[in-house]
Design an enzyme around this catalytic site. Structure first.
Site, PDB file in Angstrom:
ATOM      1  N   GLY A   1     -15.035 -82.195  61.894  1.00  0.00           N
ATOM      2  CA  GLY A   1     -13.646 -81.447  61.769  1.00  0.00           C
ATOM      3  C   GLY A   1     -13.198 -81.101  60.441  1.00  0.00           C
ATOM      4  CB  ALA A   2     -14.342 -82.238  57.091  1.00  0.00           C
TER       5      ALA A   2
ATOM      6  CB  THR B   1     -22.722 -82.540  55.102  1.00  0.00           C
ATOM      7  OG1 THR B   1     -22.282 -81.484  55.638  1.00  0.00           O
ATOM      8  CG2 THR B   1     -23.113 -83.690  56.262  1.00  0.00           C
TER       9      THR B   1
ATOM     10  CB  THR C   1     -24.678 -71.347  68.481  1.00  0.00           C
ATOM     11  OG1 THR C   1     -25.430 -69.962  67.799  1.00  0.00           O
ATOM     12  CG2 THR C   1     -26.267 -72.382  68.349  1.00  0.00           C
ATOM     13  CG  ASP C   2     -24.925 -65.949  69.836  1.00  0.00           C
ATOM     14  OD1 ASP C   2     -24.999 -66.871  68.841  1.00  0.00           O
ATOM     15  OD2 ASP C   2     -24.338 -65.042  69.591  1.00  0.00           O
ATOM     16  CD  GLU C   3     -27.755 -68.244  65.236  1.00  0.00           C
ATOM     17  OE1 GLU C   3     -28.603 -68.705  64.760  1.00  0.00           O
ATOM     18  OE2 GLU C   3     -26.786 -68.101  64.552  1.00  0.00           O
TER      19      GLU C   3
ATOM     20  CE1 TYR D   1     -27.031 -74.537  63.796  1.00  0.00           C
ATOM     21  CE2 TYR D   1     -27.568 -72.149  64.422  1.00  0.00           C
ATOM     22  CZ  TYR D   1     -26.395 -73.445  64.513  1.00  0.00           C
ATOM     23  OH  TYR D   1     -25.180 -73.293  64.981  1.00  0.00           O
TER      24      TYR D   1
ATOM     25  CE  LYS E   1     -25.160 -76.414  68.072  1.00  0.00           C
ATOM     26  NZ  LYS E   1     -24.104 -77.552  67.596  1.00  0.00           N
TER      27      LYS E   1
ATOM     28  CG  ASN F   1     -23.055 -64.687  63.825  1.00  0.00           C
ATOM     29  OD1 ASN F   1     -23.932 -64.546  64.959  1.00  0.00           O
ATOM     30  ND2 ASN F   1     -23.666 -65.030  62.592  1.00  0.00           N
TER      31      ASN F   1
ATOM     32  CB  VAL G   1     -28.460 -56.391  52.786  1.00  0.00           C
ATOM     33  CG1 VAL G   1     -28.642 -56.150  54.278  1.00  0.00           C
ATOM     34  CG2 VAL G   1     -26.975 -56.364  52.617  1.00  0.00           C
TER      35      VAL G   1
HETATM   36  P1  NAD Z   1     -20.136 -76.236  59.171  1.00  0.00           P
HETATM   37  O1  NAD Z   1     -21.387 -76.490  58.449  1.00  0.00           O
HETATM   38  O2  NAD Z   1     -18.866 -75.395  58.388  1.00  0.00           O
HETATM   39  O3  NAD Z   1     -19.391 -77.788  59.394  1.00  0.00           O
HETATM   40  C1  NAD Z   1     -20.258 -78.840  59.793  1.00  0.00           C
HETATM   41  C2  NAD Z   1     -19.538 -80.275  59.790  1.00  0.00           C
HETATM   42  O4  NAD Z   1     -20.076 -81.388  60.359  1.00  0.00           O
HETATM   43  C3  NAD Z   1     -19.248 -80.513  58.311  1.00  0.00           C
HETATM   44  O5  NAD Z   1     -17.928 -81.018  58.194  1.00  0.00           O
HETATM   45  C4  NAD Z   1     -20.055 -81.715  57.983  1.00  0.00           C
HETATM   46  O6  NAD Z   1     -19.686 -82.448  57.077  1.00  0.00           O
HETATM   47  C5  NAD Z   1     -20.199 -82.344  59.398  1.00  0.00           C
HETATM   48  N1  NAD Z   1     -21.307 -82.985  59.661  1.00  0.00           N
HETATM   49  C6  NAD Z   1     -22.470 -82.666  59.380  1.00  0.00           C
HETATM   50  N2  NAD Z   1     -23.429 -83.643  59.736  1.00  0.00           N
HETATM   51  C7  NAD Z   1     -22.758 -84.681  60.326  1.00  0.00           C
HETATM   52  C8  NAD Z   1     -23.065 -86.121  60.701  1.00  0.00           C
HETATM   53  N3  NAD Z   1     -24.223 -86.481  60.887  1.00  0.00           N
HETATM   54  N4  NAD Z   1     -22.107 -86.757  60.936  1.00  0.00           N
HETATM   55  C9  NAD Z   1     -20.761 -86.419  60.944  1.00  0.00           C
HETATM   56  N5  NAD Z   1     -20.421 -85.260  60.382  1.00  0.00           N
HETATM   57  C10 NAD Z   1     -21.182 -84.363  60.176  1.00  0.00           C
HETATM   58  O7  NAD Z   1     -20.292 -75.680  60.604  1.00  0.00           O
HETATM   59  P2  NAD Z   1     -19.442 -74.816  61.479  1.00  0.00           P
HETATM   60  O8  NAD Z   1     -19.900 -73.543  61.173  1.00  0.00           O
HETATM   61  O9  NAD Z   1     -18.194 -75.232  61.317  1.00  0.00           O
HETATM   62  O10 NAD Z   1     -20.112 -75.123  62.927  1.00  0.00           O
HETATM   63  C11 NAD Z   1     -19.555 -76.033  63.755  1.00  0.00           C
HETATM   64  C12 NAD Z   1     -20.055 -76.193  65.173  1.00  0.00           C
HETATM   65  O11 NAD Z   1     -20.097 -74.901  65.784  1.00  0.00           O
HETATM   66  C13 NAD Z   1     -21.861 -76.416  64.925  1.00  0.00           C
HETATM   67  O12 NAD Z   1     -22.267 -77.116  66.162  1.00  0.00           O
HETATM   68  C14 NAD Z   1     -22.338 -75.055  65.159  1.00  0.00           C
HETATM   69  O13 NAD Z   1     -23.704 -75.098  65.678  1.00  0.00           O
HETATM   70  C15 NAD Z   1     -21.225 -74.361  66.202  1.00  0.00           C
HETATM   71  N6  NAD Z   1     -21.405 -72.979  65.746  1.00  0.00           N
HETATM   72  C16 NAD Z   1     -21.016 -72.340  64.874  1.00  0.00           C
HETATM   73  C17 NAD Z   1     -21.073 -71.091  64.632  1.00  0.00           C
HETATM   74  C18 NAD Z   1     -20.692 -70.350  63.451  1.00  0.00           C
HETATM   75  O14 NAD Z   1     -20.843 -68.880  63.272  1.00  0.00           O
HETATM   76  N7  NAD Z   1     -20.475 -71.035  62.411  1.00  0.00           N
HETATM   77  C19 NAD Z   1     -21.119 -70.094  65.942  1.00  0.00           C
HETATM   78  C20 NAD Z   1     -21.369 -70.723  67.231  1.00  0.00           C
HETATM   79  C21 NAD Z   1     -21.746 -72.214  67.380  1.00  0.00           C
HETATM   80  P1  TYD Z   2     -25.545 -66.077  58.879  1.00  0.00           P
HETATM   81  O1  TYD Z   2     -24.271 -65.923  58.488  1.00  0.00           O
HETATM   82  O2  TYD Z   2     -26.448 -66.882  58.158  1.00  0.00           O
HETATM   83  O3  TYD Z   2     -25.626 -66.334  60.501  1.00  0.00           O
HETATM   84  P2  TYD Z   2     -26.732 -66.403  61.566  1.00  0.00           P
HETATM   85  O4  TYD Z   2     -27.995 -66.339  60.825  1.00  0.00           O
HETATM   86  O5  TYD Z   2     -26.542 -67.879  62.105  1.00  0.00           O
HETATM   87  O6  TYD Z   2     -26.473 -65.224  62.344  1.00  0.00           O
HETATM   88  O7  TYD Z   2     -26.142 -64.486  58.816  1.00  0.00           O
HETATM   89  C1  TYD Z   2     -25.830 -63.527  59.530  1.00  0.00           C
HETATM   90  C2  TYD Z   2     -26.498 -62.534  59.374  1.00  0.00           C
HETATM   91  O8  TYD Z   2     -26.333 -61.931  58.044  1.00  0.00           O
HETATM   92  C3  TYD Z   2     -28.050 -62.709  59.777  1.00  0.00           C
HETATM   93  O9  TYD Z   2     -28.674 -61.507  60.234  1.00  0.00           O
HETATM   94  C4  TYD Z   2     -28.634 -63.001  58.420  1.00  0.00           C
HETATM   95  C5  TYD Z   2     -27.848 -61.942  57.362  1.00  0.00           C
HETATM   96  N1  TYD Z   2     -27.769 -62.420  56.036  1.00  0.00           N
HETATM   97  C6  TYD Z   2     -27.951 -61.601  55.002  1.00  0.00           C
HETATM   98  O10 TYD Z   2     -28.207 -60.357  55.409  1.00  0.00           O
HETATM   99  N2  TYD Z   2     -27.780 -62.116  53.734  1.00  0.00           N
HETATM  100  C7  TYD Z   2     -27.494 -63.262  53.379  1.00  0.00           C
HETATM  101  O11 TYD Z   2     -27.405 -63.470  52.234  1.00  0.00           O
HETATM  102  C8  TYD Z   2     -26.901 -64.068  54.615  1.00  0.00           C
HETATM  103  C9  TYD Z   2     -26.745 -65.458  54.114  1.00  0.00           C
HETATM  104  C10 TYD Z   2     -27.387 -63.523  55.897  1.00  0.00           C
END
Ligand code: NAD
Ligand code: TYD
Length: 351
Positions: A8-9, A36, A123-125, A157, A161, A186, A213
């Protein structure tokens, strides 16, 4: 209702907790986060003193702690993860540890304590990549990920997941655990750590630095504002069906180059700062989401248009320069070490 939110942080977790508490939804939140490099308590300023909120610093891999925290909970929403693809290419071990082992700990503890619902945020990934289509000439027949698309994760990654998703769903099959898996495209919006594409480019642009990029910049992502994702998570938590997967997407397919050009324009800097750099290894070409199940079964749809969402996000980073400058300088991590001690395990992988 009492829920345990993990991670949640972080970016989405902190937006989700704010969404739940600000909306006065009668939900009490315990936030378990290891803090982290990606965890930041400043993301939760404003709710820290809310009577329905409690923070516990700890690791989802610590079974005894998790076991204690799930007692009396009505649901677990698992957002804790190592979340950045590029880092997983450097060192995958923390990804396996947190994303797979941590999820297993939570599932096992929730089963033992008979927690009535478990939402695994994914995630969709996990679906892998789609063939490329030009988002500037949209094709209604271009394939998209549905919940039935076979999993084909291609980075450490997304592999971890996918492992966690399958584990979570197996608890439903074998133990009848009430598990829901959500898979979102994303995200972007406030409080996103400036290593992901949008906040990295916005903060670089604001400082007049180059905008790196990867490859030819034509990889396509489907962008969703974090507020739309949080609303979807809440609906899945309240109304989702056990054992079901729900996709969330933003109806906003863009090439990376389109996104970066839009950011350069919003910050009013020259496109000349765009620099093409070496491509990411195994760089997925295109993600696109079919979220019709969430529309039909949860009554959900994305509400924030990409241009509007990007503009407000750029504005947010403009107004919160202290927040991202403190991250860049490592100030938070030093503060947390002094305040909570240094667990040591969760430092970012060394380059
Ligand atoms: P983030 O990296 O910003 O945050 C992750 C959080 O998890 C941090 O606060 C970190 O301290 C905590 N954490 C990591 N390891 C931990 C552990 N072992 N125990 C307790 N806490 C821990 O990530 P986010 O972008 O907020 O993503 C959150 C979730 O959503 C993830 O599961 C990610 O896979 C999923 N998700 C993210 C996206 C995106 O675009 N960011 C898209 C789809 C799904
Ligand atoms: P990212 O935000 O890392 O999300 P994800 O890889 O999980 O989709 O990257 C989004 C897209 O942007 C991905 O195609 C990689 C590209 N990218 C760059 O071109 N330059 C950058 O510096 C970063 C971080 C990502």
């Amino acid at each position: 209702m009492r829920i345990l939110v993990t991670g949640g942080a972080g970016f989405i977790g902190s937006n989700f907790i704010r969404y739940i508490l600000d909306g006065d939804r009668g939900i009490q939140v315990t936030n378990l986060d290891a803090l982290t490099y990606a965890g930041n308590l400043e993301n939760l300023q404003g709710v820290a003193d809310h009577p329905g909120y409690r923070f516990v610093r700890g690791d989802i891999c610590d079974f005894e702690l998790v076991r204690e925290l799930v007692q009396g909970m009505d649901a677990v929403v698992n957002l804790a993860a190592e979340s950045h693809v590029d880092r997983s290419l450097v060192s995958a071990t923390p990804f396996v540890q947190t994303n797979v082992m941590g999820t297993q700990n939570l599932l096992a503890a929730a089963l033992e304590a008979k927690v009535p619902r478990f939402v695994q945020v994914s995630t969709d990934e996990v679906y892998g990549e789609l063939p490329w289509f030009d988002p500037e000439s949209p094709d209604p027949d271009a394939p998209r990920f549905t919940e039935e698309t076979p999993l084909n994760p291609r980075s450490p990654y997304s592999a971890t997941k996918a492992g966690a998703d399958l584990l979570a769903l197996s608890y439903h099959t074998t133990h009848q655990s009430d598990v829901i898996v959500t898979r979102c495209s994303n995200n972007y919006g406030p409080y996103q750590f400036p290593e992901k594409l949008i906040p990295l480019m916005v903060t670089n642009a604001l400082e007049g630095r180059s905008l790196p990029v990867y490859g030819d910049g034509l990889n396509v992502r489907d962008w969703i504002h974090v507020s739309d994702h949080c609303r979807g998570l809440h609906l899945a938590l309240e109304n989702g069906s056990a054992g079901r997967v729900y996709n969330f997407g933003g109806n906003a397919e863009r090439t990376n180059l389109q996104v970066v050009r839009a950011i350069a324009s919003a910050v009013e800097i020259s496109d000349e700062l765009i620099t093409f750099v070496e491509d990411r290894r195994g760089h997925d070409r295109r993600y696109a989401i079919d979220h019709s199940r969430a529309v039909k079964e949860l009554g959900w749809e994305p509400l924030v248009g990409f241009e509007e969402g990007l503009e407000s996000t750029v504005e947010w980073y403009r107004r919160h320069e202290g927040w991202w400058q403190r991250i860049r300088s490592g100030e938070y991590q030093q503060f947390y070490r002094e305040m909570y001690g240094d667990g040591g395990r969760h430092r970012p992988p060394s380059p």
